[in-house]
Design an enzyme around this catalytic site. Structure first.
Site, PDB file in Angstrom:
ATOM      1  N   CYS A 196       3.256   8.609   1.331  1.00  0.00           N
ATOM      2  CA  CYS A 196       3.665   7.650   2.350  1.00  0.00           C
ATOM      3  C   CYS A 196       3.903   6.313   1.663  1.00  0.00           C
ATOM      4  O   CYS A 196       3.017   5.809   0.973  1.00  0.00           O
ATOM      5  CB  CYS A 196       2.558   7.547   3.401  1.00  0.00           C
ATOM      6  SG  CYS A 196       2.893   6.280   4.646  1.00  0.00           S
ATOM      7  N   CYS A 249       5.620  -7.330   7.676  1.00  0.00           N
ATOM      8  CA  CYS A 249       6.612  -6.766   8.598  1.00  0.00           C
ATOM      9  C   CYS A 249       6.962  -7.820   9.641  1.00  0.00           C
ATOM     10  O   CYS A 249       6.102  -8.590  10.063  1.00  0.00           O
ATOM     11  CB  CYS A 249       6.036  -5.528   9.293  1.00  0.00           C
ATOM     12  SG  CYS A 249       7.220  -4.673  10.365  1.00  0.00           S
ATOM     13  N   GLU A 286       0.831  -1.197   0.000  1.00  0.00           N
ATOM     14  CA  GLU A 286       0.000   0.000   0.000  1.00  0.00           C
ATOM     15  C   GLU A 286       0.869   1.252   0.000  1.00  0.00           C
ATOM     16  O   GLU A 286       1.952   1.243   0.575  1.00  0.00           O
ATOM     17  CB  GLU A 286      -0.850   0.038   1.270  1.00  0.00           C
ATOM     18  CG  GLU A 286      -1.748  -1.142   1.409  1.00  0.00           C
ATOM     19  CD  GLU A 286      -2.431  -1.173   2.766  1.00  0.00           C
ATOM     20  OE1 GLU A 286      -2.531  -0.108   3.404  1.00  0.00           O
ATOM     21  OE2 GLU A 286      -2.860  -2.249   3.165  1.00  0.00           O
ATOM     22  N   CYS A 296      -1.628   1.822   7.588  1.00  0.00           N
ATOM     23  CA  CYS A 296      -0.834   0.736   8.143  1.00  0.00           C
ATOM     24  C   CYS A 296      -1.284  -0.671   7.778  1.00  0.00           C
ATOM     25  O   CYS A 296      -1.620  -1.474   8.642  1.00  0.00           O
ATOM     26  CB  CYS A 296      -0.826   0.870   9.669  1.00  0.00           C
ATOM     27  SG  CYS A 296      -0.621   2.531  10.231  1.00  0.00           S
ATOM     28  N   CYS A 334       4.533  -5.535  16.095  1.00  0.00           N
ATOM     29  CA  CYS A 334       3.861  -4.650  17.057  1.00  0.00           C
ATOM     30  C   CYS A 334       2.404  -5.120  17.189  1.00  0.00           C
ATOM     31  O   CYS A 334       1.719  -5.295  16.177  1.00  0.00           O
ATOM     32  CB  CYS A 334       3.925  -3.199  16.573  1.00  0.00           C
ATOM     33  SG  CYS A 334       5.622  -2.627  16.365  1.00  0.00           S
ATOM     34  N   CYS A 375      -0.658  -3.410  15.293  1.00  0.00           N
ATOM     35  CA  CYS A 375      -0.477  -2.962  13.897  1.00  0.00           C
ATOM     36  C   CYS A 375      -0.934  -4.039  12.913  1.00  0.00           C
ATOM     37  O   CYS A 375      -0.647  -5.224  13.099  1.00  0.00           O
ATOM     38  CB  CYS A 375       0.990  -2.618  13.674  1.00  0.00           C
ATOM     39  SG  CYS A 375       1.403  -2.201  11.959  1.00  0.00           S
TER      40      CYS A 375
HETATM   41  N1  SAH Z   1       8.039   0.239  11.125  1.00  0.00           N
HETATM   42  C1  SAH Z   1       8.009   1.680  11.270  1.00  0.00           C
HETATM   43  C2  SAH Z   1       6.891   2.332  10.457  1.00  0.00           C
HETATM   44  C3  SAH Z   1       5.525   1.972  10.963  1.00  0.00           C
HETATM   45  S1  SAH Z   1       4.131   2.950  10.446  1.00  0.00           S
HETATM   46  C4  SAH Z   1       7.879   2.040  12.739  1.00  0.00           C
HETATM   47  O1  SAH Z   1       7.691   1.158  13.555  1.00  0.00           O
HETATM   48  O2  SAH Z   1       8.011   3.219  13.069  1.00  0.00           O
HETATM   49  C5  SAH Z   1       4.310   4.485  11.272  1.00  0.00           C
HETATM   50  C6  SAH Z   1       3.711   4.591  12.684  1.00  0.00           C
HETATM   51  O3  SAH Z   1       2.350   4.185  12.738  1.00  0.00           O
HETATM   52  C7  SAH Z   1       4.457   3.747  13.702  1.00  0.00           C
HETATM   53  O4  SAH Z   1       4.712   4.523  14.854  1.00  0.00           O
HETATM   54  C8  SAH Z   1       3.480   2.648  13.990  1.00  0.00           C
HETATM   55  O5  SAH Z   1       3.677   2.050  15.256  1.00  0.00           O
HETATM   56  C9  SAH Z   1       2.169   3.390  13.888  1.00  0.00           C
HETATM   57  N2  SAH Z   1       0.995   2.519  13.706  1.00  0.00           N
HETATM   58  C10 SAH Z   1       0.933   1.271  13.226  1.00  0.00           C
HETATM   59  N3  SAH Z   1      -0.338   0.806  13.244  1.00  0.00           N
HETATM   60  C11 SAH Z   1      -1.111   1.796  13.749  1.00  0.00           C
HETATM   61  C12 SAH Z   1      -2.502   1.929  14.010  1.00  0.00           C
HETATM   62  N4  SAH Z   1      -3.360   0.960  13.734  1.00  0.00           N
HETATM   63  N5  SAH Z   1      -2.926   3.094  14.546  1.00  0.00           N
HETATM   64  C13 SAH Z   1      -2.076   4.105  14.796  1.00  0.00           C
HETATM   65  N6  SAH Z   1      -0.757   4.049  14.554  1.00  0.00           N
HETATM   66  C14 SAH Z   1      -0.256   2.906  14.057  1.00  0.00           C
END
Ligand code: SAH
Length: 308
Positions: free
Chosen positions: A60, A67, A47, A290, A71, A74
């Site tokens: 973005c 991944c 995406e 995400c 987390c 996510c």
């Molecule tokens: N791998 C990278 C990029 C992730 S996306 C990282 O960990 O930073 C960018 C941000 O969005 C990250 O801080 C991630 O934790 C957050 N994120 C992921 N899923 C999310 C969600 N469902 N709601 C809000 N933020 C989210």
């Protein structure tokens, strides 16, 4: 290219491709956010998103299919990592998004915050970003490029030493290692102290103010006490904290704190002298967050039902 011999044209068509991705889905939200779900040559999907905010045009992009960081809140990591994207696939996302702009619009910012952990794929990402900043490429200043990382210290060091002007955003999500271990499983081997040490170094070398990201999960990491501890942790740094109210993912148990809780969290940080932005959602109606669109497409594909 009729000035080339016919055989040459046949050979070129057989051996080379201008695009390796194709658009599986293109959605546009009322706020101007556009999202592309791209099919890759091997069947994987990624995406990427175009965000419109006043005169800002931010794209973005993703760096991996899935991944490995896992987390817990996510959508991107729910099925683990399929593979790294190639430099070409990263560049293609940017070119496809840039083509969505109207003639009077100008691409201004790039954020590497899509699917995947960018610092786990620096070998492909750095050459792709070189195309972004090249005057014959997209011609965007490195200072308008932000890379978001879960916090991989060795790769943060490598990026600092690479010497580019990219802004680094570090995902913290917790004020202490114990809680972070629970919501960011990679943290089990990596302490906040190690991450902040490399973040300081990045700041010293690049001179760029750091951004820290903190996803607010109701009842998990959003208490006043946790806000105070976060303030303590970041004290004395030139930093911006992006508080991201959780964007709920179907099937996961986490919830978005209400606006009063979000503000209370922010105010405690602000009172401690830390600059904070609450990152409001954009394009949530088109699941522009995400890994959610890819997941939805995969579920539709496997179950045969239509998305609600
Ligand atoms: N791998 C990278 C990029 C992730 S996306 C990282 O960990 O930073 C960018 C941000 O969005 C990250 O801080 C991630 O934790 C957050 N994120 C992921 N899923 C999310 C969600 N469902 N709601 C809000 N933020 C989210």
């Amino acid at each position: 290219m009729t000035d080339l011999a016919k055989q040459t044209r046949t050979d070129l068509a057989r051996d080379f491709q201008l695009w390796t991705t194709s658009v599986a889905k293109h959605t546009r939200a009322d706020d101007g956010t556009e999202k592309l779900l791209l099919d890759l040559a091997d069947g994987g999907q990624i995406e990427c998103v175009l965000l419109r905010d006043d005169v800002r045009r931010t794209i973005c992009i993703s760096t991996q299919v899935g991944c490995a960081m896992g987390c817990v809140f996510c959508a991107s990591g729910l099925d683990g990592l399929a593979r790294n994207l190639t430099t070409g696939e990263i560049v293609e996302q940017m070119l496809r998004l840039a083509r969505l702009l109207e003639p009077e619009e100008r691409l201004s910012h790039v954020v590497v915050m899509g699917m995947g952990e960018p610092l786990a794929n620096l070998d492909a990402l750095l050459p792709a970003l070189a195309e972004v900043t090249d005057p014959t490429g997209l011609g965007i200043s490195g200072r308008r490029v932000t890379i978001s990382t879960v916090g991989l210290p060795a790769a943060m060091r490598r990026l600092a030493e690479h010497g580019a002007q990219y802004r680094l955003a570090v995902s913290l999500h917790a004020p202490d290692d114990q809680l972070r271990n629970q919501i960011v499983p990679t943290a089990k081997k990596i302490t906040l102290a190690a991450i902040l040490h490399e973040a300081n170094r990045y700041f010293e070398i690049s001179g760029r103010r750091l951004t820290f990201e903190y996803v607010l999960l109701a009842g998990v990491n959003d208490s006043p006490e946790q806000a105070s501890r976060l303030a303590q942790l970041l004290r004395g740094r030139l930093a911006l904290v992006n508080v991201i109210p959780y964007n709920q993912v179907a099937g996961l148990p986490y919830r978005t704190p209400n606006v009063a809780v979000q503000r209370r969290f922010r105010d405690i940080l602000v009172d401690a002298g830390i600059e904070v932005k609450i990152r409001h959602r954009k394009g949530s109606k088109i699941d522009a967050a995400c890994g959610q669109l890819r997941r939805q497409a995969a579920q539709v594909g496997s179950s045969g039902t239509s998305p609600s």
